[in-house]
Write a protein that holds these residues in place. Sequence first.
Motif, short mmCIF file in Angstrom:
data_model
loop_
_atom_site.label_atom_id
_atom_site.label_comp_id
_atom_site.label_asym_id
_atom_site.label_seq_id
_atom_site.Cartn_x
_atom_site.Cartn_y
_atom_site.Cartn_z
N SER A 185 0.81 -1.21 0.00
CA SER A 185 0.00 0.00 0.00
C SER A 185 0.85 1.26 0.00
CB SER A 185 -0.90 0.00 1.25
OG SER A 185 -1.57 1.22 1.41
N GLY A 186 0.26 2.34 -0.51
CA GLY A 186 0.91 3.64 -0.43
C GLY A 186 0.81 4.22 0.97
N GLY A 187 -0.02 3.63 1.82
CA GLY A 187 -0.15 4.08 3.20
C GLY A 187 1.10 3.82 4.01
N GLY A 188 1.20 4.48 5.14
CA GLY A 188 2.38 4.32 5.99
C GLY A 188 2.46 2.93 6.59
N ILE A 189 3.61 2.33 6.49
CA ILE A 189 3.78 0.94 6.93
C ILE A 189 3.52 0.81 8.43
CG2 ILE A 189 6.29 1.22 7.20
CD1 ILE A 189 6.56 -1.69 6.26
N GLU A 190 3.99 1.78 9.22
CA GLU A 190 3.84 1.68 10.67
C GLU A 190 2.47 2.17 11.14
OE1 GLU A 190 7.83 2.02 12.99
OE2 GLU A 190 7.93 3.47 11.33
N PHE A 191 1.72 2.81 10.26
CA PHE A 191 0.34 3.14 10.57
C PHE A 191 -0.55 1.91 10.38
CE2 PHE A 191 -3.93 4.61 9.31
CZ PHE A 191 -4.26 5.41 10.41
N MET A 192 -0.23 1.09 9.37
CA MET A 192 -1.05 -0.08 9.07
C MET A 192 -0.75 -1.26 9.98
SD MET A 192 -1.13 -0.11 4.89
CE MET A 192 0.65 0.02 4.68
N ARG A 193 0.50 -1.47 10.30
CA ARG A 193 0.90 -2.69 11.01
C ARG A 193 0.12 -2.98 12.29
NH1 ARG A 193 7.51 -2.53 10.28
NH2 ARG A 193 7.61 -3.83 8.39
N SER A 210 4.58 2.83 2.51
CA SER A 210 5.48 3.98 2.50
C SER A 210 6.08 4.14 3.90
CB SER A 210 4.72 5.25 2.11
OG SER A 210 4.18 5.13 0.80
N SER A 211 7.23 4.80 3.96
CA SER A 211 7.90 4.92 5.26
C SER A 211 8.62 6.25 5.37
CB SER A 211 8.89 3.77 5.46
OG SER A 211 9.89 3.78 4.44
N ILE A 212 8.83 6.67 6.61
CA ILE A 212 9.69 7.82 6.86
C ILE A 212 10.98 7.29 7.47
CG2 ILE A 212 7.73 9.35 7.17
CD1 ILE A 212 8.24 9.33 10.15
N LYS A 213 12.02 8.11 7.45
CA LYS A 213 13.30 7.66 7.95
C LYS A 213 13.28 7.53 9.46
CE LYS A 213 16.19 9.36 4.19
NZ LYS A 213 17.35 10.20 3.80
N ARG A 227 11.57 8.36 14.87
CA ARG A 227 11.00 8.70 13.56
C ARG A 227 11.38 10.14 13.18
NH1 ARG A 227 6.80 5.59 11.80
NH2 ARG A 227 5.60 7.39 11.06
N LEU A 228 11.97 10.29 11.99
CA LEU A 228 12.45 11.59 11.53
C LEU A 228 11.46 12.19 10.52
CD1 LEU A 228 16.19 10.61 10.91
CD2 LEU A 228 15.16 11.55 12.99
N PRO A 229 11.41 13.52 10.44
CA PRO A 229 10.49 14.18 9.50
C PRO A 229 11.03 14.20 8.07
CG PRO A 229 11.68 15.83 10.73
CD PRO A 229 12.10 14.50 11.30
N GLU A 230 11.26 13.02 7.54
CA GLU A 230 11.81 12.91 6.19
C GLU A 230 11.32 11.60 5.55
OE1 GLU A 230 16.20 12.91 3.97
OE2 GLU A 230 16.03 13.31 6.13
N ASN A 232 11.27 8.28 3.57
CA ASN A 232 12.26 7.26 3.22
C ASN A 232 11.90 6.59 1.90
OD1 ASN A 232 14.47 5.32 3.78
ND2 ASN A 232 12.77 3.85 3.99
N PHE A 233 10.63 6.19 1.74
CA PHE A 233 10.21 5.50 0.50
C PHE A 233 8.73 5.72 0.28
CE2 PHE A 233 8.71 1.77 -1.90
CZ PHE A 233 9.54 1.86 -3.01
N ASN A 234 8.37 6.08 -0.95
CA ASN A 234 6.97 6.26 -1.34
C ASN A 234 6.51 5.02 -2.08
OD1 ASN A 234 4.45 7.22 -1.97
ND2 ASN A 234 5.14 8.60 -3.58
N ASN A 235 5.72 4.20 -1.41
CA ASN A 235 5.31 2.92 -1.98
C ASN A 235 4.01 3.08 -2.77
OD1 ASN A 235 5.65 0.03 -2.24
ND2 ASN A 235 3.88 -0.19 -0.91
N ASP A 236 4.11 3.77 -3.89
CA ASP A 236 2.95 4.01 -4.73
C ASP A 236 3.37 3.89 -6.18
OD1 ASP A 236 0.22 4.57 -5.10
OD2 ASP A 236 0.57 6.71 -5.33
N LYS A 237 2.40 3.55 -7.04
CA LYS A 237 2.63 3.46 -8.49
C LYS A 237 3.84 2.57 -8.77
CE LYS A 237 0.36 7.89 -9.23
NZ LYS A 237 0.45 9.28 -9.73
N GLY A 238 4.85 3.09 -9.46
CA GLY A 238 6.01 2.27 -9.81
C GLY A 238 6.81 1.80 -8.61
#
Length: 337
Positions: A185-193, A210-213, A227-230, A232-238
């Motif tokens: 999902s494009g959603g945050g990994i730690e929000f879903m888990r 998706s994740s933040i650093k 958790r940093l305000p940056e 890390n990876f956008n898990n969407d589309k490609g």
Amino acid sequence: MRAKKLLFMATLFALVFPVAALEKNDPLPSWRDSDARAAIITFVETVTDASSEDYVPPEDRVATFDNDGTLWTEHPVYTQLAYALSRVKELAPDHPEWKSTQPFKAVLDGDMKALGSAGEEGLVELMMASHAGMSTAEFESIVVSWFQTERHPRFNRPYTELTYKPMVELLEYLRGNEFSTYIVSGGGIEFMRPMTMEAYGIPSQQVIGSSIKTEYKVVNGTPTLVRLPEINFNNDKGGKPVAINQFIGKRPIAAFGNSGGDQQMLEWTGAGDGARLMMLVFHDDAEREYAYGPANGEIDTHFGKFPQSLMVKAKEQGWHVISMKNDWASIFKPVAE
């Protein structure tokens, strides 16, 4: 008289129990008898039949699912965005500058139009303010508490109760046939888990998002991930096929989505050899859930975009489009269930 009574009981037994047995053995009871349901059953029977040329061994039976709009509702806003808006309001007393700074001002004023005009950059800013600056353990605790207390604005139920019953049945059916099921999902990994095991039977290690650093620190003598305000990876589309390859290491043989953000995942799944199943959930039931995209005259939506071009793509590629209105007998679990 006794013989007539026994005959009556036998007839009643024959009429009632086969139906009950059929319902009990039906792996997809919330699905109507449709092409979509038939496609699922045929695919699973084909890849699990050792005599079939399309047989797939259990270790290669990988199925990937988008989350928002595919496994649970994503309107009027993504669930994670609803969390971010709630969290910004909660933190606002410590940030008086937000009263005059966009996109925070839009959130505090309840101005969804202004929030929409902030675009992706504004949404990312909200996510960073509401998701970062704490340990991973603290974030999980806050998210769990939010899931327990917040209610969907239309259905007045916990968001975790607004999973799609037909899709949960599908997940169980696949796992019953030795599939490994993953959320991609494009959603945050730690929000879903924190919610995926209870809601879907999918453990946290089979959630890709998706994740933040994060940064390792020792805080007051305790090893901590901060958790940093940056991003890390956008898990969407490609990014979805890239993440699947990186974290699963196998191309799925089945993939399920609901929007343009899932197109590349379905394309990559379909490019493999052998039997494949690609499906899109189409939101066309305004009465029981929502109708948007081509089902609503192409009225634009910021969440779960399903453009007409995706419908054309599905037809060209042989992907199955699941009509919520026509293919699902029920959408959510009953409140008392």
